[in-house]
Scaffold this active site. Structure first.
Site, PDB file in Angstrom:
ATOM      1  N   ASN A  71       0.824  -1.212   0.000  1.00 24.48           N
ATOM      2  CA  ASN A  71       0.000   0.000   0.000  1.00 24.48           C
ATOM      3  C   ASN A  71       0.856   1.258   0.000  1.00 24.48           C
ATOM      4  OD1 ASN A  71      -2.345  -1.506   0.071  1.00 24.48           O
ATOM      5  ND2 ASN A  71      -2.732  -1.199   2.248  1.00 24.48           N
ATOM      6  N   ARG A 394     -11.535  -4.330 -14.142  1.00 26.69           N
ATOM      7  CA  ARG A 394     -10.437  -5.248 -13.812  1.00 26.69           C
ATOM      8  C   ARG A 394     -10.995  -6.656 -13.925  1.00 26.69           C
ATOM      9  NH1 ARG A 394      -6.645  -1.857 -11.359  1.00 26.69           N
ATOM     10  NH2 ARG A 394      -7.513  -0.170 -10.100  1.00 26.69           N
ATOM     11  N   HIS A 454     -16.266   2.987 -14.655  1.00 22.96           N
ATOM     12  CA  HIS A 454     -16.047   2.270 -13.397  1.00 22.96           C
ATOM     13  C   HIS A 454     -17.265   1.445 -12.981  1.00 22.96           C
ATOM     14  CE1 HIS A 454     -15.066   2.080  -8.941  1.00 22.96           C
ATOM     15  NE2 HIS A 454     -13.938   1.695  -9.504  1.00 22.96           N
ATOM     16  N   TYR A 487     -12.469  -9.762  -1.486  1.00 24.62           N
ATOM     17  CA  TYR A 487     -13.182  -8.496  -1.346  1.00 24.62           C
ATOM     18  C   TYR A 487     -14.641  -8.798  -1.002  1.00 24.62           C
ATOM     19  CZ  TYR A 487      -9.455  -5.865  -3.788  1.00 24.62           C
ATOM     20  OH  TYR A 487      -8.263  -5.282  -4.159  1.00 24.62           O
ATOM     21  N   ARG A 583     -13.988   2.323   4.825  1.00 22.16           N
ATOM     22  CA  ARG A 583     -12.799   1.495   5.006  1.00 22.16           C
ATOM     23  C   ARG A 583     -11.517   2.314   4.945  1.00 22.16           C
ATOM     24  NH1 ARG A 583     -11.856  -1.203   0.199  1.00 22.16           N
ATOM     25  NH2 ARG A 583      -9.967  -0.020  -0.122  1.00 22.16           N
ATOM     26  N   HIS A 611     -15.459  -3.785   0.489  1.00 23.16           N
ATOM     27  CA  HIS A 611     -15.407  -3.102  -0.801  1.00 23.16           C
ATOM     28  C   HIS A 611     -16.772  -2.648  -1.309  1.00 23.16           C
ATOM     29  CE1 HIS A 611     -14.467  -2.809  -5.235  1.00 23.16           C
ATOM     30  NE2 HIS A 611     -13.406  -2.214  -4.727  1.00 23.16           N
TER      31      HIS A 611
END
Length: 731
Positions: A71, A394, A454, A487, A583, A611
């Protein structure tokens, strides 16, 4: 008289609301908002804290340490790189909390340095515990005789041929060190004449950082830099080693796209090459490296002093995940196999009949992503399916989704795939998928340069009884089989034809720039997503002012849109009770008297990565309530999601799905007292501790052990599974 009194009351209400808005606007930005970058670092601190959570098995704690390293690298490659770019160009853009790029970088470096120190402390702690558990990362002097022989053979057979010693002198210019490149630097002295030399040993990225030694009694590793150091004399015969150390380069990996680019694929391929050669944003250097050697490296890399970080410990903390082995099951999480929704089994695996019978949600990773695969695989092979439309953000490197779309196109169906090339760090994979799809006859669209697609939408058009009927999948997560196992996301399957008509307009916009006018249910950005959310918040304000219950529950990855935040402040000042489950980044300040005392911010960090994006509005009732307005979304509440992305907000109207998302998923997240952190008004987090009278409740454990509501089918009839939490539904 009555009319005059009513007019006076209305004007009074308007004045009150104006006063509240004015009061909010009068508060300085620094007092109203937290800094985005510092909030992100706080999130990574929470991730690192999980590496010290004794409720997790030892090697899972090591995994959290590794994740915190990954990260932090990405944060510097993208966010810090952007700030440094602004600074270099003299762009004095002020952040939402009123800080210039220089001010932000100064604060970032202070907090990041503390984070780095903490990572090394945690590594040292875990190292001790690993040794107690029979796992060791050895120093060279800890190798026994048998291991020394094995290491020598391994080095000459598997490493030596791949190493290229590079002298650094006028005849041998300093080599290019790639992003995240790990390199050994040496200060040498020629034994024949005492001539000094500086040399580098770049370690190829495909070599394992930690090499496991053969042992039957325990688990023993040696790092590759320790192994290579044992054979410096073989790599530099005739030289004496005066000093050495390792360094690691982090480069600018953000991508800038030319606005007038005509061929997106060619532009992205070029940009990806530039990414690998980006400027140095962070240079991590082993604290044991001699000072003169460090100066040479800093100079030759054109790095400034403020990007150099001295590391007293291990470089590349993210690579410690290579130490996670499954030899001892007690040291890792007990394997979890996702459930398969019974509803689909009731219809003998026919996904379209399952959806036609009733809307349902698949809750990942607790329920299998295979249902999403089945949706597209069955569509590809069903002779009644005439068209498929799909967004791809993705999809992963081994995607069954791509295979199903290719199979459908080869079967003669009309297949459209909107492939997003701007999915950060997945651009290269998406270019490959786009070319594979085009070769199969899929109509591939890359969208526009200005907007990132997205939204997660899949649309299947089927001919039934002489008419066309559409089946929809709306997701909060990506069409990615790997992340779907770690997720927490929602997959909503529906045959609601109004949503289908709206989704078709969305696809028409993506393929032909036809603006989606007259949407019936679906809400889209960049058109009216923010406005719609503001309207829903304002409705709760009106309920509160009318003396009715008013409440908002929201679950997001990030919250930092100032317009939405100001509206939430206004709602709080009017008495609306607001619970936010965020989160990651949150720039809203909760709990400030007179501004946000009715807002609470929770953050859940644990085995799975939260998520899903969900929002619930009480609609004049306490939450949870069957009267509430419930939505799932692909969008976080950030300016980019509202202004520069194509996102979806999907209303949930089916009663069972409605109860599942609000009374199960949201209520369980709010009830958690094992993995929840609570945020204060300064942006700091403290672990939520259960009261003495409370039982421990982990949201992740709960969903691993309880079926969801909407996917139950006949096997769940008469069985009370996954009850609504203690809140109880307000009828």
């Amino acid at each position: 008289m009555a009319d005059g009194a009513n007019t006076e009351l209305v004007n009074s209400v308007k004045d009150d609301r104006h006063d509240i808005k004015h009061a909010i606007a009068s508060i300085s930005k620094g007092e109203r908002y937290l800094n985005r970058e510092l909030s992100w670092l706080q999130f990574n601190i929470r991730v690192l804290e999980e590496a010290q959570n004794n409720r997790h098995p030892l090697l899972e704690r090591l995994r959290f340490l590794s994740i915190s390293g990954d990260n932090l690298d990405e944060f510097y490659m993208v966010r810090v790189a952007g700030l440094r770019g602004q600074l270099a160009l003299g762009v004095d853009v002020v952040s939402s909390d009123g800080l210039t790029p220089a001010m932000q970088l100064e604060k970032i470096n202070v907090l990041a340095e503390k984070l780095l120190e903490k990572q090394q402390e945690v590594w040292a702690l875990l190292n001790v515990e690993m040794r107690k558990a029979g796992m060791s990362v050895l120093e060279a002097n800890e190798l026994d005789e048998t291991e020394q022989v094995w290491v020598k053979d391994y080095f000459f057979d598997n490493i030596m041929p791949l190493l290229t010693p590079i002298a650094v002198d006028p005849a041998h210019p300093f080599p290019f060190i790639p992003n995240l490149g790990f390199t050994i630097a040496l200060s040498l002295k020629r034994q024949s004449d005492g001539e000094p030399m500086v040399a580098l040993l770049p370690v190829p990225s495909h070599l394992k950082r930690f090499i496991r030694l053969p042992s039957t009694s325990s688990i023993r590793f040696i790092s590759i830099e320790r192994m290579i150091a044992l054979f410096f004399d073989q790599l530099f015969p005739g030289y004496k080693i005066k000093g050495s150390g390792v360094f690691r380069v982090v480069r600018d990996s953000d991508i800038e796209i030319e606005e007038e680019a005509e061929d997106l694929v060619r532009v992205f391929e070029s940009a990806l090459k530039r990414r690998k050669r980006g400027r140095v944003i962070r240079l991590k250097v082993d604290a044991d490296m001699p000072k003169h050697l460090r100066k040479i490296i800093v100079s030759r890399l054109n790095a400034t002093d403020d990007v150099v970080v001295m590391v007293d410990g291990i470089l590349g903390i993210n690579e410690t995940n290579q130490l996670i082995v499954d030899d001892n099951p007690d040291l890792i999480f007990k394997p979890y196999n996702p459930r398969y929704p019974e509803r689909v089994k009731d219809f003998n695996g026919d996904i379209f009949k399952s959806i036609a019978a009733k809307d349902f949600v698949v809750h990942h990773p607790y329920e299998s992503f295979e249902v999403v695969h089945l949706f597209l695989r069955q569509a590809a092979r069903d002779p009644d399916v005439v068209a498929i439309k799909q967004t791809l953000y993705r999809a992963g490197s081994q995607s069954m989704i791509i295979g199903a779309l290719i199979e459908a196109a080869e079967a003669g169906k009309s297949v459209t795939a909107v492939v997003e090339l701007k999915a950060r760090f997945d651009e290269e994979q998406n270019i490959k998928w786009a070319r594979d799809l085009e070769r199969a006859g899929v109509h591939v669209v890359f969208g526009s340069i200005e907007l990132k697609t997205h939204g997660k939408v899949s649309m299947i058009v089927r001919r039934e009884n002489g008419k066309l009927k559409s089946y929809m999948h709306f997701g909060t997560g990506n069409y990615h089989p790997i992340t779907a196992r770690i997720y927490t996301d929602l997959s909503f399957f529906t045959a609601d034809q109004a949503l289908a008509r709206d989704a078709n307009k969305m696809f028409n916009y993506l393929t032909g720039y036809v603006e989606p006018i007259g949407l019936e249910k679906l809400v889209l950005s960049p058109f009216d997503l923010r406005r719609h959310l503001v309207g829903l918040i304002e409705r709760e304000i009106e309920f509160a002012r009318d003396g009715k219950p008013a409440a908002i529950w929201v679950k997001l990855n990030s919250l930092l849109d100032s317009k939405i935040i100001d509206k939430l402040y206004e709602a709080s000042q009017n008495g609306v009770q607001i619970d936010l489950i965020i989160r990651g980044i949150c720039t809203l300040r909760p709990g400030l008297k007179g501004l946000s005392e009715n807002i609470r911010v929770h953050s859940v960090i644990g085995r799975f990565l939260e998520h899903a994006r969900i929002c619930c509005f009480g609609n004049g009732h306490k939450l949870p309530s069957r009267h509430a307005k419930v939505y799932i979304s692909s969008a976080d509440w950030m300016p980019r999601n509202f202004n520069r992305r194509v996102e979806t907000l999907v209303p949930i109207e089916n009663p069972t799905v409605h109860d599942q998302i609000m009374g199960q998923v949201m209520a369980a997240n709010l009830k958690d007292n094992c993995q929840t952190w609570l945020m204060d008004s300064d942006g700091n987090f403290s672990k939520r501790e259960p009261a003495e009278s409370d039982d421990l409740f982990s949201v992740h454990d709960y969903f691993m052990n309880n079926s969801s509501l909407s996917g139950r089918g006949s096997a769940g009839d008469g069985v009370q599974v996954a009850p609504v939490m203690a809140y109880g539904l307000d009828e």
